[in-house]
Motif scaffolding. Structure first.
Motif, short mmCIF file in Angstrom:
data_model
loop_
_atom_site.label_atom_id
_atom_site.label_comp_id
_atom_site.label_asym_id
_atom_site.label_seq_id
_atom_site.Cartn_x
_atom_site.Cartn_y
_atom_site.Cartn_z
N UNK A 169 -8.03 -8.50 -28.55
CA UNK A 169 -7.00 -8.17 -29.54
C UNK A 169 -7.23 -6.75 -30.06
N UNK A 170 -6.18 -6.15 -30.52
CA UNK A 170 -6.28 -4.81 -31.10
C UNK A 170 -6.95 -4.83 -32.46
N UNK A 171 -6.88 -5.97 -33.14
CA UNK A 171 -7.46 -6.08 -34.48
C UNK A 171 -8.53 -7.16 -34.49
N UNK A 172 -9.31 -7.20 -35.56
CA UNK A 172 -10.42 -8.15 -35.67
C UNK A 172 -9.91 -9.59 -35.76
N UNK A 173 -10.65 -10.49 -35.14
CA UNK A 173 -10.37 -11.92 -35.28
C UNK A 173 -10.89 -12.39 -36.63
N UNK A 174 -10.06 -13.10 -37.38
CA UNK A 174 -10.45 -13.54 -38.71
C UNK A 174 -10.58 -15.07 -38.80
N UNK A 175 -10.52 -15.74 -37.68
CA UNK A 175 -10.58 -17.20 -37.64
C UNK A 175 -11.91 -17.70 -38.18
N UNK A 176 -11.85 -18.56 -39.19
CA UNK A 176 -13.05 -19.16 -39.76
C UNK A 176 -13.41 -20.43 -38.99
N UNK A 177 -14.69 -20.67 -38.79
CA UNK A 177 -15.17 -21.87 -38.11
C UNK A 177 -16.06 -22.64 -39.08
N UNK A 178 -15.66 -23.87 -39.41
CA UNK A 178 -16.42 -24.67 -40.36
C UNK A 178 -16.29 -26.15 -40.01
N UNK A 179 -17.19 -26.94 -40.57
CA UNK A 179 -17.20 -28.37 -40.28
C UNK A 179 -15.98 -29.06 -40.89
N UNK A 180 -15.46 -30.03 -40.18
CA UNK A 180 -14.35 -30.83 -40.69
C UNK A 180 -14.90 -31.84 -41.69
N UNK A 181 -14.45 -31.74 -42.93
CA UNK A 181 -14.93 -32.65 -43.97
C UNK A 181 -13.82 -33.53 -44.51
N UNK A 182 -12.75 -33.63 -43.75
CA UNK A 182 -11.64 -34.48 -44.16
C UNK A 182 -10.32 -33.89 -43.74
N UNK A 183 -9.49 -34.70 -43.11
CA UNK A 183 -8.15 -34.30 -42.74
C UNK A 183 -7.18 -35.29 -43.37
N UNK A 184 -6.13 -34.74 -44.01
CA UNK A 184 -5.19 -35.58 -44.74
C UNK A 184 -3.78 -35.33 -44.22
N UNK A 185 -3.17 -36.34 -43.58
CA UNK A 185 -1.83 -36.16 -43.00
C UNK A 185 -0.83 -35.69 -44.04
N UNK A 186 0.06 -34.80 -43.61
CA UNK A 186 1.11 -34.31 -44.49
C UNK A 186 2.20 -35.36 -44.65
N UNK A 187 3.11 -35.07 -45.54
CA UNK A 187 4.23 -35.97 -45.82
C UNK A 187 5.07 -36.21 -44.56
N UNK A 188 5.74 -37.36 -44.52
CA UNK A 188 6.50 -37.75 -43.33
C UNK A 188 7.53 -36.70 -42.91
N UNK A 189 8.15 -36.02 -43.89
CA UNK A 189 9.22 -35.08 -43.53
C UNK A 189 8.69 -33.85 -42.81
N UNK A 190 7.37 -33.64 -42.83
CA UNK A 190 6.78 -32.52 -42.08
C UNK A 190 6.46 -32.89 -40.64
N UNK A 191 6.32 -34.18 -40.35
CA UNK A 191 5.88 -34.58 -39.03
C UNK A 191 6.98 -34.39 -37.98
N UNK A 192 6.59 -33.87 -36.82
CA UNK A 192 7.52 -33.63 -35.70
C UNK A 192 8.68 -32.74 -36.13
N UNK A 193 8.43 -31.84 -37.08
CA UNK A 193 9.51 -31.05 -37.66
C UNK A 193 10.22 -30.19 -36.62
N UNK A 194 9.46 -29.56 -35.75
CA UNK A 194 10.07 -28.71 -34.73
C UNK A 194 10.96 -29.52 -33.81
N UNK A 195 10.52 -30.69 -33.42
CA UNK A 195 11.28 -31.53 -32.49
C UNK A 195 12.60 -31.98 -33.10
#
Length: 235
Positions: A169-195
């Motif tokens: 890339x032309x610019x620095x990568x800023x992606x952070x890498x950290x342990x997953x300490x919990x994932x919480x599903x978003x509201x139903x209206x966000x799911x499959x939104x693109x589709x």
């Protein structure tokens, strides 16, 4: 599908303003072609695994991985913060520590973690944008990888080092890498939104180009019939 009027207003207006110029729209369509990971976990038969990636608005990231072969489910949600504040209106303040994220359930016999990362860094988002992605800004739109075990951590960190050394890339990568300490599903209206909302302005300008890039850059991974969170929903 029903979702808050405020959501319609804010993201539609932002997307339209962002794409008033041809330059902005063309930028949204330009992928970064990069090399695959030199170090990766081997493909192997076994139980399904999960990966959690954050790359801006989860609509587009989820949409990309719903079109990837070997992915069994991709769920929009929140990672990096507590369960108590894992709601869209609260996360949108940018003060909860969450990032809009996608939890990917995949078959390691069909697609490896490194191959998922290759797609993530190539077409799902721009890893050089700090606390923003496209028209969205705030820490909730940061680029991040939440690994679920040490093997994923090593693959992710090694791949980022590879991309940095190769000047992918032309610019620095800023992606952070950290342990997953919990994932919480978003509201139903966000799911499959693109589709479900392929003509929604935000989707048209910011996310459909990602699906097109996936199809053309990764034809072996592309799945025309997406897997949905709600398998009974029609496409």
């Amino acid at each position: 599908m029903k979702f808050p009027n405020s959501l319609l207003t804010s993201r539609s207006v932002i997307a339209l303003l962002f794409c008033l110029t041809a330059v902005a729209c063309n930028a949204a369509e330009a992928p970064t072609v990069i090399a695959a990971p030199e170090f990766d976990s081997p493909k192997t038969k076994g139980p399904l695994q999960t990966a959690v990636f954050a790359g801006g608005c989860f609509w587009g990231v989820q949409g990309v991985f719903e079109h990837v072969r070997g992915v069994r489910k991709a769920v929009s949600g929140y990672a990096g913060g507590s369960k108590a504040t894992a709601q869209y209106d609260t996360v949108s303040s940018g003060r909860t520590g969450h990032a809009e994220s996608v939890q990917i359930t995949f078959d390691p016999a069909e697609i490896s973690y490194g191959e998922l990362l290759h797609i993530f860094f190539s077409v799902a988002h721009d890893p050089t944008q700090l606390n923003r992605q496209g028209p969205d800004s705030g820490t909730q739109y940061r680029s991040a990888i939440f690994y679920t075990d040490e093997a994923q951590k090593k693959v992710a960190q090694t791949y980022i080092t590879q991309l940095i050394k190769s000047h992918a890339y032309q610019h620095d990568i800023v992606t952070a890498v950290s342990a997953s300490e919990g994932f919480y599903p978003a509201e139903d209206y966000h799911q499959d939104f693109l589709i479900h909302n392929p003509t929604y302005p935000y989707i048209v300008y910011n996310d459909l180009p990602k699906i097109n890039n996936l199809k053309h850059i990764f034809p072996d991974y592309y799945r025309g019939q997406p897997v949905l969170v709600n398998n009974s929903a029609s496409t």
